[in-house]
Design an enzyme around this catalytic site. Structure first.
Site, mmCIF file in Angstrom:
data_model
loop_
_atom_site.group_PDB
_atom_site.id
_atom_site.type_symbol
_atom_site.label_atom_id
_atom_site.label_comp_id
_atom_site.label_asym_id
_atom_site.label_seq_id
_atom_site.Cartn_x
_atom_site.Cartn_y
_atom_site.Cartn_z
ATOM 1 N N ASP A 218 0.808 -1.213 0.000
ATOM 2 C CA ASP A 218 0.000 0.000 0.000
ATOM 3 C C ASP A 218 0.849 1.275 0.000
ATOM 4 O O ASP A 218 1.843 1.371 0.728
ATOM 5 C CB ASP A 218 -0.864 -0.012 1.277
ATOM 6 N N GLU A 285 1.404 -0.434 -5.020
ATOM 7 C CA GLU A 285 0.473 0.615 -5.422
ATOM 8 C C GLU A 285 1.233 1.932 -5.480
ATOM 9 O O GLU A 285 1.638 2.463 -4.443
ATOM 10 C CB GLU A 285 -0.663 0.739 -4.399
#
Ligand code: NOJ
Ligand code: CA
Length: 579
Positions: A218, A285
Protein backbone atom coordinates in the site's frame (compact mmCIF):
# COMPACT_ATOMS: atom_id res chain seq x y z
CA UNK A 1 -1.81 -10.17 -40.90
CA UNK A 2 0.36 -7.44 -42.37
CA UNK A 3 1.41 -3.93 -41.43
CA UNK A 4 2.79 -4.88 -38.07
CA UNK A 5 4.77 -2.08 -36.54
CA UNK A 6 6.44 -2.05 -33.18
CA UNK A 7 6.93 -5.31 -31.43
CA UNK A 8 7.09 -5.65 -27.68
CA UNK A 9 8.16 -8.86 -26.02
CA UNK A 10 7.39 -10.08 -22.58
CA UNK A 11 10.35 -11.08 -20.50
CA UNK A 12 10.80 -14.78 -20.03
CA UNK A 13 7.39 -15.77 -18.67
CA UNK A 14 8.51 -18.23 -16.09
CA UNK A 15 6.72 -16.87 -13.02
CA UNK A 16 3.06 -17.61 -12.37
CA UNK A 17 2.22 -14.02 -11.46
CA UNK A 18 3.49 -12.61 -14.75
CA UNK A 19 0.41 -13.76 -16.66
CA UNK A 20 -2.04 -14.27 -13.79
CA UNK A 21 -5.59 -13.02 -13.60
CA UNK A 22 -5.89 -11.76 -10.03
CA UNK A 23 -9.26 -10.96 -8.44
CA UNK A 24 -9.33 -8.27 -5.77
CA UNK A 25 -11.62 -9.13 -2.88
CA UNK A 26 -12.82 -6.18 -0.83
CA UNK A 27 -13.37 -8.45 2.14
CA UNK A 28 -16.06 -6.36 3.83
CA UNK A 29 -18.28 -6.40 0.77
CA UNK A 30 -17.72 -9.77 -0.89
CA UNK A 31 -19.77 -12.36 1.03
CA UNK A 32 -21.05 -12.52 4.62
CA UNK A 33 -21.29 -16.05 6.01
CA UNK A 34 -22.34 -15.39 9.61
CA UNK A 35 -25.11 -12.90 8.95
CA UNK A 36 -23.78 -9.79 10.70
CA UNK A 37 -23.95 -7.78 7.46
CA UNK A 38 -20.16 -7.67 7.07
CA UNK A 39 -18.23 -9.76 4.58
CA UNK A 40 -15.87 -12.37 6.07
CA UNK A 41 -13.34 -15.08 5.28
CA UNK A 42 -15.88 -17.90 5.61
CA UNK A 43 -17.92 -16.04 2.99
CA UNK A 44 -14.92 -15.97 0.67
CA UNK A 45 -14.35 -19.67 1.26
CA UNK A 46 -17.96 -20.46 0.40
CA UNK A 47 -17.65 -18.61 -2.90
CA UNK A 48 -14.42 -20.26 -4.07
CA UNK A 49 -16.29 -22.40 -6.64
CA UNK A 50 -17.62 -19.19 -8.24
CA UNK A 51 -14.10 -17.76 -8.40
CA UNK A 52 -12.73 -21.00 -9.82
CA UNK A 53 -15.45 -20.95 -12.50
CA UNK A 54 -14.52 -17.39 -13.34
CA UNK A 55 -11.02 -18.72 -13.94
CA UNK A 56 -8.91 -16.51 -11.71
CA UNK A 57 -5.43 -17.56 -10.59
CA UNK A 58 -5.24 -15.63 -7.34
CA UNK A 59 -7.16 -13.45 -4.92
CA UNK A 60 -5.82 -10.23 -3.47
CA UNK A 61 -7.53 -9.65 -0.13
CA UNK A 62 -7.77 -6.05 1.07
CA UNK A 63 -6.40 -5.77 4.62
CA UNK A 64 -8.09 -8.28 6.90
CA UNK A 65 -6.00 -7.64 10.01
CA UNK A 66 -7.49 -6.43 13.30
CA UNK A 67 -8.48 -2.83 12.75
CA UNK A 68 -10.90 -0.25 14.13
CA UNK A 69 -11.88 0.20 10.45
CA UNK A 70 -11.51 3.96 10.27
CA UNK A 71 -10.16 3.42 6.76
CA UNK A 72 -11.66 -0.08 6.43
CA UNK A 73 -8.55 -1.99 7.34
CA UNK A 74 -5.92 0.37 5.96
CA UNK A 75 -5.51 1.26 9.62
CA UNK A 76 -3.93 -1.91 10.98
CA UNK A 77 -3.88 -2.53 14.74
CA UNK A 78 -2.05 -5.87 14.61
CA UNK A 79 -0.21 -7.18 11.55
CA UNK A 80 -0.09 -10.76 12.88
CA UNK A 81 -3.76 -11.63 13.28
CA UNK A 82 -7.16 -11.57 11.57
CA UNK A 83 -9.88 -8.97 12.13
CA UNK A 84 -12.41 -10.67 14.44
CA UNK A 85 -15.35 -9.49 12.30
CA UNK A 86 -13.77 -11.38 9.39
CA UNK A 87 -12.73 -14.58 11.17
CA UNK A 88 -9.59 -15.86 12.84
CA UNK A 89 -6.31 -17.50 11.92
CA UNK A 90 -7.86 -20.98 11.78
CA UNK A 91 -10.52 -19.81 9.30
CA UNK A 92 -7.82 -18.02 7.34
CA UNK A 93 -5.77 -21.22 7.10
CA UNK A 94 -8.81 -23.17 5.94
CA UNK A 95 -9.52 -20.54 3.28
CA UNK A 96 -5.93 -20.69 2.00
CA UNK A 97 -5.92 -24.45 1.73
CA UNK A 98 -9.39 -24.66 0.13
CA UNK A 99 -8.35 -21.98 -2.34
CA UNK A 100 -5.28 -23.98 -3.22
CA UNK A 101 -7.50 -27.02 -3.91
CA UNK A 102 -9.22 -24.83 -6.50
CA UNK A 103 -5.87 -23.76 -7.95
CA UNK A 104 -6.26 -20.27 -6.49
CA UNK A 105 -3.44 -18.50 -4.64
CA UNK A 106 -3.93 -15.89 -1.92
CA UNK A 107 -2.28 -12.47 -1.82
CA UNK A 108 -2.53 -10.14 1.16
CA UNK A 109 -2.27 -6.38 1.45
CA UNK A 110 0.54 -4.90 3.54
CA UNK A 111 0.31 -1.32 4.81
CA UNK A 112 3.82 -0.10 5.65
CA UNK A 113 3.44 3.69 5.68
CA UNK A 114 1.14 3.84 8.69
CA UNK A 115 -0.71 1.71 11.23
CA UNK A 116 -3.79 2.33 13.36
CA UNK A 117 -3.82 4.52 16.41
CA UNK A 118 -5.02 1.33 18.13
CA UNK A 119 -1.70 -0.45 17.43
CA UNK A 120 -0.01 -1.51 20.70
CA UNK A 121 3.17 0.31 19.77
CA UNK A 122 1.33 3.52 19.08
CA UNK A 123 -0.54 3.28 22.37
CA UNK A 124 2.80 2.70 24.09
CA UNK A 125 4.20 5.76 22.31
CA UNK A 126 1.34 7.92 23.56
CA UNK A 127 1.96 6.69 27.09
CA UNK A 128 5.71 7.34 26.86
CA UNK A 129 7.59 10.60 27.15
CA UNK A 130 8.82 12.81 24.30
CA UNK A 131 12.18 11.52 23.07
CA UNK A 132 11.48 7.95 24.28
CA UNK A 133 12.27 4.86 22.17
CA UNK A 134 8.50 4.21 22.01
CA UNK A 135 7.94 7.56 20.30
CA UNK A 136 10.91 7.01 18.00
CA UNK A 137 8.90 4.38 16.07
CA UNK A 138 6.66 7.20 14.78
CA UNK A 139 7.15 10.87 13.92
CA UNK A 140 6.50 12.80 17.13
CA UNK A 141 7.54 16.47 17.13
CA UNK A 142 6.95 19.56 19.25
CA UNK A 143 4.57 22.07 17.72
CA UNK A 144 5.59 25.49 16.50
CA UNK A 145 4.72 28.79 18.10
CA UNK A 146 5.26 29.92 21.69
CA UNK A 147 2.88 27.30 23.11
CA UNK A 148 3.51 24.62 20.49
CA UNK A 149 -0.05 24.99 19.21
CA UNK A 150 0.96 25.18 15.53
CA UNK A 151 1.74 21.96 13.62
CA UNK A 152 5.49 21.21 13.23
CA UNK A 153 5.30 21.99 9.50
CA UNK A 154 2.76 22.88 6.81
CA UNK A 155 2.23 19.40 5.32
CA UNK A 156 -1.29 18.44 4.27
CA UNK A 157 -2.89 15.02 4.74
CA UNK A 158 -3.93 13.07 1.63
CA UNK A 159 -7.51 12.81 2.90
CA UNK A 160 -7.76 16.50 3.85
CA UNK A 161 -6.61 18.76 6.67
CA UNK A 162 -3.17 19.02 8.22
CA UNK A 163 -0.84 16.00 8.23
CA UNK A 164 -0.23 16.41 11.99
CA UNK A 165 -2.35 15.59 15.00
CA UNK A 166 -1.73 16.89 18.50
CA UNK A 167 -1.83 14.49 21.43
CA UNK A 168 -3.25 15.14 24.86
CA UNK A 169 -0.88 14.14 27.62
CA UNK A 170 -1.87 12.05 30.63
CA UNK A 171 -2.38 15.19 32.75
CA UNK A 172 -4.85 16.53 30.19
CA UNK A 173 -2.58 19.19 28.71
CA UNK A 174 -1.81 19.39 24.97
CA UNK A 175 1.43 17.63 24.09
CA UNK A 176 3.47 16.81 21.01
CA UNK A 177 2.19 16.29 17.47
CA UNK A 178 2.50 13.16 15.33
CA UNK A 179 2.66 12.81 11.58
CA UNK A 180 -0.33 11.20 9.80
CA UNK A 181 -0.16 11.30 6.03
CA UNK A 182 -3.78 10.08 5.67
CA UNK A 183 -5.93 10.54 8.80
CA UNK A 184 -5.26 11.02 12.54
CA UNK A 185 -6.32 7.39 13.00
CA UNK A 186 -3.33 6.33 10.83
CA UNK A 187 -0.02 7.43 12.40
CA UNK A 188 3.00 7.16 10.08
CA UNK A 189 5.69 4.65 10.94
CA UNK A 190 9.27 5.94 11.20
CA UNK A 191 11.26 3.66 8.91
CA UNK A 192 14.48 5.07 10.30
CA UNK A 193 13.77 2.97 13.39
CA UNK A 194 15.20 -0.57 13.47
CA UNK A 195 12.18 -1.91 15.42
CA UNK A 196 9.88 -0.99 12.54
CA UNK A 197 12.13 -2.57 9.93
CA UNK A 198 12.33 -5.79 11.91
CA UNK A 199 8.57 -5.84 12.64
CA UNK A 200 7.71 -5.89 8.94
CA UNK A 201 10.37 -8.49 8.12
CA UNK A 202 8.70 -10.75 10.62
CA UNK A 203 5.23 -9.94 9.36
CA UNK A 204 5.99 -10.81 5.75
CA UNK A 205 7.58 -14.10 6.71
CA UNK A 206 4.72 -14.93 9.09
CA UNK A 207 2.13 -14.81 6.30
CA UNK A 208 4.33 -16.53 3.72
CA UNK A 209 4.68 -19.35 6.24
CA UNK A 210 0.86 -19.58 6.35
CA UNK A 211 0.76 -20.10 2.60
CA UNK A 212 0.28 -16.56 1.31
CA UNK A 213 1.94 -16.17 -2.11
CA UNK A 214 2.46 -12.44 -2.29
CA UNK A 215 1.60 -8.96 -1.11
CA UNK A 216 0.04 -5.91 -2.61
CA UNK A 217 1.97 -3.08 -0.97
CA UNK A 218 0.00 0.00 0.00
CA UNK A 219 0.88 3.63 -0.70
CA UNK A 220 4.56 3.14 -1.46
CA UNK A 221 4.92 6.61 -2.98
CA UNK A 222 4.56 8.34 0.40
CA UNK A 223 6.83 6.14 2.49
CA UNK A 224 10.06 8.05 3.16
CA UNK A 225 10.19 11.64 4.40
CA UNK A 226 12.76 14.35 3.76
CA UNK A 227 15.26 14.67 6.63
CA UNK A 228 14.35 17.54 8.94
CA UNK A 229 10.73 17.49 7.69
CA UNK A 230 10.95 20.92 5.99
CA UNK A 231 7.89 22.95 4.98
CA UNK A 232 6.44 22.09 1.58
CA UNK A 233 6.22 24.65 -1.24
CA UNK A 234 2.79 26.32 -1.40
CA UNK A 235 0.08 24.66 -3.52
CA UNK A 236 -2.47 26.80 -5.41
CA UNK A 237 -5.84 27.07 -3.64
CA UNK A 238 -7.79 25.46 -6.46
CA UNK A 239 -6.01 22.08 -6.19
CA UNK A 240 -8.40 19.37 -4.96
CA UNK A 241 -7.92 18.32 -1.31
CA UNK A 242 -6.81 14.78 -2.15
CA UNK A 243 -4.25 16.09 -4.66
CA UNK A 244 -2.68 18.69 -2.39
CA UNK A 245 -0.60 16.28 -0.35
CA UNK A 246 0.62 14.53 -3.48
CA UNK A 247 2.29 17.79 -4.55
CA UNK A 248 4.54 17.66 -1.49
CA UNK A 249 8.06 16.72 -2.65
CA UNK A 250 9.13 16.04 0.95
CA UNK A 251 6.76 13.09 1.37
CA UNK A 252 6.25 11.86 -2.16
CA UNK A 253 8.58 9.70 -4.28
CA UNK A 254 11.32 10.09 -1.68
CA UNK A 255 14.62 8.23 -2.11
CA UNK A 256 14.45 7.03 1.53
CA UNK A 257 11.57 4.65 0.74
CA UNK A 258 13.62 2.71 -1.77
CA UNK A 259 15.94 1.35 0.94
CA UNK A 260 12.94 -0.46 2.37
CA UNK A 261 11.85 -1.91 -0.97
CA UNK A 262 15.35 -3.20 -1.72
CA UNK A 263 15.44 -4.92 1.63
CA UNK A 264 12.04 -6.48 1.03
CA UNK A 265 12.99 -7.75 -2.43
CA UNK A 266 15.90 -9.65 -0.91
CA UNK A 267 13.64 -11.03 1.79
CA UNK A 268 10.90 -12.06 -0.66
CA UNK A 269 13.16 -13.59 -3.30
CA UNK A 270 15.16 -15.25 -0.53
CA UNK A 271 11.94 -16.86 0.68
CA UNK A 272 11.22 -18.33 -2.75
CA UNK A 273 14.80 -19.56 -3.02
CA UNK A 274 14.58 -21.30 0.34
CA UNK A 275 11.16 -22.85 -0.32
CA UNK A 276 11.20 -24.94 -3.47
CA UNK A 277 7.81 -24.90 -5.17
CA UNK A 278 6.93 -21.48 -3.82
CA UNK A 279 7.15 -18.29 -5.91
CA UNK A 280 6.22 -15.32 -3.79
CA UNK A 281 6.15 -11.75 -5.06
CA UNK A 282 5.11 -8.17 -4.40
CA UNK A 283 3.02 -5.70 -6.36
CA UNK A 284 3.11 -2.06 -5.36
CA UNK A 285 0.47 0.62 -5.42
CA UNK A 286 2.09 3.76 -6.84
CA UNK A 287 0.33 6.27 -9.07
CA UNK A 288 2.96 7.54 -11.49
CA UNK A 289 0.80 9.47 -13.97
CA UNK A 290 2.29 9.36 -17.44
CA UNK A 291 5.79 8.99 -15.98
CA UNK A 292 7.03 5.54 -16.96
CA UNK A 293 10.48 6.47 -15.70
CA UNK A 294 9.01 6.86 -12.20
CA UNK A 295 7.18 3.54 -12.55
CA UNK A 296 10.58 1.98 -13.25
CA UNK A 297 11.99 3.40 -10.03
CA UNK A 298 9.63 1.06 -8.18
CA UNK A 299 9.25 -1.86 -10.58
CA UNK A 300 12.73 -3.22 -11.25
CA UNK A 301 14.88 -6.18 -10.37
CA UNK A 302 15.91 -4.77 -6.99
CA UNK A 303 12.55 -3.53 -5.71
CA UNK A 304 8.98 -4.54 -6.59
CA UNK A 305 8.25 -7.39 -8.96
CA UNK A 306 5.32 -5.39 -10.28
CA UNK A 307 3.60 -2.02 -9.91
CA UNK A 308 0.04 -1.41 -11.09
CA UNK A 309 0.07 0.12 -14.57
CA UNK A 310 -2.54 2.70 -13.60
CA UNK A 311 -2.14 4.83 -16.72
CA UNK A 312 -4.34 2.36 -18.57
CA UNK A 313 -7.08 2.62 -15.93
CA UNK A 314 -6.91 6.39 -16.13
CA UNK A 315 -6.86 6.73 -19.91
CA UNK A 316 -9.72 8.66 -21.54
CA UNK A 317 -11.93 6.90 -24.08
CA UNK A 318 -9.96 7.77 -27.21
CA UNK A 319 -7.49 5.83 -29.30
CA UNK A 320 -4.56 8.15 -28.81
CA UNK A 321 -4.61 8.07 -25.01
CA UNK A 322 -5.49 4.40 -24.69
CA UNK A 323 -2.72 3.39 -27.03
CA UNK A 324 -0.23 5.69 -25.37
CA UNK A 325 -1.12 4.40 -21.90
CA UNK A 326 -0.37 0.86 -23.03
CA UNK A 327 2.58 1.61 -25.24
CA UNK A 328 4.51 3.84 -22.84
CA UNK A 329 4.20 1.23 -20.08
CA UNK A 330 5.26 -1.69 -22.28
CA UNK A 331 8.10 0.31 -23.81
CA UNK A 332 9.46 1.17 -20.39
CA UNK A 333 9.18 -2.29 -18.88
CA UNK A 334 9.88 -4.82 -21.61
CA UNK A 335 13.50 -3.87 -22.39
CA UNK A 336 14.19 -4.63 -18.72
CA UNK A 337 12.41 -7.98 -18.89
CA UNK A 338 9.66 -6.61 -16.62
CA UNK A 339 6.00 -7.44 -16.97
CA UNK A 340 3.10 -4.98 -16.55
CA UNK A 341 0.19 -5.43 -14.15
CA UNK A 342 -2.92 -3.98 -15.79
CA UNK A 343 -6.14 -3.05 -14.08
CA UNK A 344 -9.36 -1.17 -14.76
CA UNK A 345 -10.91 -0.98 -11.30
CA UNK A 346 -10.09 -1.05 -7.64
CA UNK A 347 -11.57 -0.06 -4.30
CA UNK A 348 -10.33 3.53 -4.66
CA UNK A 349 -11.58 4.26 -8.17
CA UNK A 350 -14.93 5.08 -9.71
CA UNK A 351 -16.23 1.89 -11.35
CA UNK A 352 -15.56 1.54 -15.09
CA UNK A 353 -19.23 1.26 -16.12
CA UNK A 354 -19.86 4.71 -14.68
CA UNK A 355 -16.53 6.22 -15.70
CA UNK A 356 -16.82 5.27 -19.36
CA UNK A 357 -20.52 6.17 -19.40
CA UNK A 358 -19.77 9.83 -18.80
CA UNK A 359 -20.54 12.16 -21.68
CA UNK A 360 -16.98 13.54 -21.44
CA UNK A 361 -15.23 10.15 -21.12
CA UNK A 362 -13.18 10.80 -24.27
CA UNK A 363 -11.83 14.12 -23.02
CA UNK A 364 -8.45 14.07 -21.22
CA UNK A 365 -9.41 17.23 -19.36
CA UNK A 366 -12.12 15.30 -17.52
CA UNK A 367 -9.75 12.60 -16.23
CA UNK A 368 -8.19 14.65 -13.48
CA UNK A 369 -7.61 13.73 -9.88
CA UNK A 370 -5.44 10.65 -9.80
CA UNK A 371 -7.69 7.66 -9.23
CA UNK A 372 -10.72 9.46 -7.88
CA UNK A 373 -12.29 10.57 -11.12
CA UNK A 374 -15.56 12.43 -10.58
CA UNK A 375 -17.10 14.96 -12.94
CA UNK A 376 -20.55 16.46 -13.28
CA UNK A 377 -21.02 15.13 -16.81
CA UNK A 378 -24.24 13.26 -17.59
CA UNK A 379 -23.83 9.47 -17.33
CA UNK A 380 -25.29 6.87 -19.71
CA UNK A 381 -24.93 3.53 -17.90
CA UNK A 382 -25.86 1.44 -20.94
CA UNK A 383 -23.10 3.08 -22.94
CA UNK A 384 -20.75 2.70 -19.98
CA UNK A 385 -21.53 -1.01 -19.69
CA UNK A 386 -20.94 -1.48 -23.41
CA UNK A 387 -17.57 0.23 -23.14
CA UNK A 388 -16.66 -1.59 -19.94
CA UNK A 389 -17.24 -4.89 -21.77
CA UNK A 390 -15.02 -3.76 -24.61
CA UNK A 391 -12.18 -2.45 -22.47
CA UNK A 392 -12.23 -5.62 -20.33
CA UNK A 393 -11.33 -7.51 -23.47
CA UNK A 394 -8.37 -5.20 -24.00
CA UNK A 395 -7.30 -5.67 -20.38
CA UNK A 396 -7.40 -9.45 -20.77
CA UNK A 397 -5.49 -9.35 -24.06
CA UNK A 398 -2.56 -7.23 -22.91
CA UNK A 399 0.83 -8.80 -22.18
CA UNK A 400 1.26 -9.21 -18.43
CA UNK A 401 -1.07 -9.83 -15.52
CA UNK A 402 -4.64 -8.56 -15.18
CA UNK A 403 -6.15 -7.41 -11.88
CA UNK A 404 -9.94 -7.49 -11.61
CA UNK A 405 -11.94 -5.85 -8.84
CA UNK A 406 -14.90 -7.73 -7.40
CA UNK A 407 -18.15 -6.84 -9.10
CA UNK A 408 -16.69 -5.68 -12.39
CA UNK A 409 -17.48 -9.12 -13.77
CA UNK A 410 -21.10 -8.38 -12.84
CA UNK A 411 -21.01 -4.98 -14.52
CA UNK A 412 -21.71 -3.09 -11.32
CA UNK A 413 -21.87 0.69 -11.71
CA UNK A 414 -20.61 3.15 -9.11
CA UNK A 415 -23.33 3.92 -6.57
CA UNK A 416 -23.35 7.71 -6.61
CA UNK A 417 -26.40 8.48 -4.47
CA UNK A 418 -25.41 6.96 -1.12
CA UNK A 419 -26.98 9.22 1.52
CA UNK A 420 -24.51 11.24 3.59
CA UNK A 421 -25.55 9.44 6.78
CA UNK A 422 -24.63 6.07 5.26
CA UNK A 423 -21.25 7.15 3.94
CA UNK A 424 -18.16 5.82 5.71
CA UNK A 425 -15.13 6.89 3.68
CA UNK A 426 -12.90 9.27 5.67
CA UNK A 427 -12.31 11.22 2.45
CA UNK A 428 -15.97 12.32 2.53
CA UNK A 429 -15.77 13.50 6.13
CA UNK A 430 -12.31 15.04 6.11
CA UNK A 431 -13.05 17.10 3.00
CA UNK A 432 -16.42 18.15 4.47
CA UNK A 433 -18.18 16.46 1.56
CA UNK A 434 -16.18 18.34 -1.09
CA UNK A 435 -15.15 14.89 -2.35
CA UNK A 436 -17.74 12.13 -2.09
CA UNK A 437 -15.06 9.47 -1.67
CA UNK A 438 -14.99 5.78 -2.48
CA UNK A 439 -18.01 4.21 -0.80
CA UNK A 440 -19.79 3.91 -4.16
CA UNK A 441 -17.45 1.19 -5.43
CA UNK A 442 -17.54 -0.72 -2.12
CA UNK A 443 -21.23 -1.63 -1.91
CA UNK A 444 -21.81 -5.30 -0.94
CA UNK A 445 -22.09 -7.63 -3.93
CA UNK A 446 -25.46 -8.92 -5.18
CA UNK A 447 -25.34 -12.71 -5.49
CA UNK A 448 -29.05 -13.40 -5.95
CA UNK A 449 -31.84 -11.61 -7.75
CA UNK A 450 -34.02 -12.32 -4.73
CA UNK A 451 -33.71 -9.57 -2.15
CA UNK A 452 -33.41 -11.79 0.92
CA UNK A 453 -30.16 -11.45 2.81
CA UNK A 454 -29.12 -8.34 0.85
CA UNK A 455 -29.37 -10.15 -2.49
CA UNK A 456 -27.53 -13.17 -1.14
CA UNK A 457 -24.63 -11.16 0.29
CA UNK A 458 -25.72 -12.48 3.72
CA UNK A 459 -27.76 -15.53 4.72
CA UNK A 460 -31.53 -15.05 4.56
CA UNK A 461 -32.88 -13.13 7.53
CA UNK A 462 -29.55 -11.47 8.39
CA UNK A 463 -28.73 -8.00 9.64
CA UNK A 464 -28.74 -5.23 7.03
CA UNK A 465 -25.45 -4.97 5.12
CA UNK A 466 -22.88 -2.53 6.47
CA UNK A 467 -23.46 -0.31 3.43
CA UNK A 468 -26.92 -0.12 1.84
CA UNK A 469 -27.43 -1.58 -1.63
CA UNK A 470 -29.41 0.45 -4.17
CA UNK A 471 -32.94 -0.72 -4.95
CA UNK A 472 -32.20 -2.14 -8.42
CA UNK A 473 -29.10 -4.06 -7.30
CA UNK A 474 -30.72 -7.45 -8.02
CA UNK A 475 -30.52 -6.87 -11.78
CA UNK A 476 -26.73 -7.30 -11.54
CA UNK A 477 -26.85 -10.43 -9.38
CA UNK A 478 -24.53 -13.31 -10.20
CA UNK A 479 -27.48 -15.74 -10.42
CA UNK A 480 -29.20 -13.50 -12.99
CA UNK A 481 -26.14 -13.71 -15.23
CA UNK A 482 -25.00 -17.27 -14.67
CA UNK A 483 -25.33 -19.23 -17.91
CA UNK A 484 -27.00 -16.29 -19.68
CA UNK A 485 -25.51 -15.68 -23.10
CA UNK A 486 -24.39 -12.12 -23.49
CA UNK A 487 -24.21 -11.35 -19.77
CA UNK A 488 -21.19 -9.52 -18.41
CA UNK A 489 -20.34 -12.52 -16.22
CA UNK A 490 -20.34 -14.93 -19.17
CA UNK A 491 -18.18 -12.52 -21.20
CA UNK A 492 -15.57 -12.43 -18.42
CA UNK A 493 -15.70 -16.23 -18.05
CA UNK A 494 -15.29 -16.76 -21.77
CA UNK A 495 -12.47 -14.23 -22.20
CA UNK A 496 -10.55 -15.52 -19.17
CA UNK A 497 -10.95 -19.08 -20.32
CA UNK A 498 -9.66 -18.32 -23.83
CA UNK A 499 -6.77 -16.37 -22.32
CA UNK A 500 -5.96 -19.29 -20.03
CA UNK A 501 -5.87 -21.78 -22.83
CA UNK A 502 -4.25 -19.70 -25.53
CA UNK A 503 -0.49 -19.47 -25.16
CA UNK A 504 -0.30 -16.41 -27.42
CA UNK A 505 -2.42 -14.42 -24.97
CA UNK A 506 -0.16 -15.37 -22.12
CA UNK A 507 3.32 -15.19 -23.52
CA UNK A 508 3.07 -13.65 -26.96
CA UNK A 509 4.47 -10.29 -27.97
CA UNK A 510 2.25 -7.25 -28.49
CA UNK A 511 2.45 -5.96 -32.06
CA UNK A 512 0.60 -2.80 -32.97
CA UNK A 513 -1.17 -2.98 -36.31
CA UNK A 514 -0.68 0.13 -38.41
CA UNK A 515 -4.19 1.33 -39.19
CA UNK A 516 -5.03 4.87 -40.12
CA UNK A 517 -8.41 4.96 -38.46
CA UNK A 518 -9.25 7.56 -35.82
CA UNK A 519 -11.37 5.28 -33.64
CA UNK A 520 -9.67 1.90 -34.02
CA UNK A 521 -7.14 0.41 -31.62
CA UNK A 522 -5.55 -2.65 -33.16
CA UNK A 523 -2.86 -5.06 -32.06
CA UNK A 524 -1.82 -8.68 -32.29
CA UNK A 525 -0.77 -11.18 -29.66
CA UNK A 526 0.75 -13.94 -31.68
CA UNK A 527 -2.00 -15.23 -33.90
CA UNK A 528 -4.78 -13.42 -32.01
CA UNK A 529 -5.86 -10.07 -33.44
CA UNK A 530 -7.40 -7.63 -30.96
CA UNK A 531 -9.55 -4.75 -32.20
CA UNK A 532 -11.39 -2.03 -30.31
CA UNK A 533 -13.62 0.60 -31.87
CA UNK A 534 -14.00 3.54 -29.46
CA UNK A 535 -16.08 5.58 -31.91
CA UNK A 536 -19.84 5.94 -32.30
CA UNK A 537 -19.82 4.72 -35.93
CA UNK A 538 -19.16 1.17 -37.12
CA UNK A 539 -15.74 0.43 -38.65
CA UNK A 540 -15.43 -1.57 -41.87
CA UNK A 541 -12.74 -4.19 -41.36
CA UNK A 542 -12.06 -5.17 -44.95
CA UNK A 543 -8.47 -4.29 -45.70
CA UNK A 544 -7.63 -4.48 -42.00
CA UNK A 545 -8.26 -8.18 -41.37
CA UNK A 546 -8.25 -10.96 -43.92
CA UNK A 547 -11.20 -13.22 -44.59
CA UNK A 548 -9.85 -16.31 -42.88
CA UNK A 549 -10.02 -14.97 -39.35
CA UNK A 550 -12.95 -15.77 -37.08
CA UNK A 551 -14.40 -14.02 -34.06
CA UNK A 552 -13.25 -15.86 -30.95
CA UNK A 553 -14.73 -13.47 -28.39
CA UNK A 554 -16.76 -10.31 -28.95
CA UNK A 555 -17.78 -7.77 -26.35
CA UNK A 556 -21.01 -7.18 -28.28
CA UNK A 557 -22.89 -10.48 -28.33
CA UNK A 558 -24.39 -9.64 -31.73
CA UNK A 559 -20.98 -9.45 -33.39
CA UNK A 560 -20.24 -12.78 -34.97
CA UNK A 561 -18.41 -11.85 -38.14
CA UNK A 562 -15.15 -10.06 -38.72
CA UNK A 563 -16.46 -7.69 -41.39
CA UNK A 564 -17.76 -4.72 -39.39
CA UNK A 565 -16.87 -3.64 -35.87
CA UNK A 566 -19.81 -1.87 -34.16
CA UNK A 567 -19.33 1.24 -31.98
CA UNK A 568 -17.72 0.78 -28.57
CA UNK A 569 -16.95 -2.86 -29.25
CA UNK A 570 -13.89 -5.10 -29.00
CA UNK A 571 -13.23 -8.43 -30.69
CA UNK A 572 -10.57 -11.11 -30.59
CA UNK A 573 -9.96 -12.78 -33.92
CA UNK A 574 -8.04 -15.94 -34.77
CA UNK A 575 -7.68 -18.37 -37.60
CA UNK A 576 -8.30 -21.24 -35.26
CA UNK A 577 -10.69 -21.28 -32.34
CA UNK A 578 -8.67 -22.05 -29.21
CA UNK A 579 -11.63 -23.72 -27.56
C1 NOJ B 1 -4.30 3.25 -0.66
C2 NOJ B 1 -5.44 2.32 -0.42
O1 NOJ B 1 -5.77 1.66 -1.61
C3 NOJ B 1 -6.57 3.16 0.12
O2 NOJ B 1 -7.80 2.47 0.15
C4 NOJ B 1 -6.17 3.65 1.47
O3 NOJ B 1 -7.17 4.51 1.96
C5 NOJ B 1 -4.83 4.42 1.42
N1 NOJ B 1 -3.86 3.77 0.61
C6 NOJ B 1 -4.26 4.57 2.79
O4 NOJ B 1 -3.79 3.35 3.27
CA1 CA C 1 -19.91 -11.54 8.57
Amino acid sequence: MTNATDQHHLGSTTHWWETAVVYQVYVRSFADANGDGIGDLAGITSRLPYLADLGVDALWLTPCFPSPQHDHGYDVADYFDIEPAYGDLAIFDTMVSRAREHGIRILMDVVPNHCSWDHEWFKAALAAAPGSPERERFYFRDGRGADGSEPPNNWQAVFGGPAWHRVVDADGTPGQWYLQTFTPQQPDWNWGCADVVDYFDRMITFWFDRGVDGFRVDAVAVLGKAPGLPDAPPVPDDVRPTDRALRNPHTHFRPEGHDVWRRWRKLVDGYSAEHPGREVFTIAEAYTPRQPEVLLQFQNHEEFHQVFAFDFMLAPWNVHDLRESIDATVRALSPEGLVPAWTLNNHDAQRAVTRYGRADAHDPASWTGNNLVYTDAPIDLDLGARRARAIAMILLALPGSAYLYQGEELGLPEVLDIPAEARQDPIFFRTNGAEIGRDGCRVPLPWTTAEDGAHGFSPIGSAAPWMPQPSAWGQYAADAQDGVDGSMLELYRRAISVRRRHGDLRGGALRWIAVEHPTLLAFERGEITVLLNVGSDPVELSGIVDGTTRVVVASDPETSSASVLPPDTAIWLARTDPT
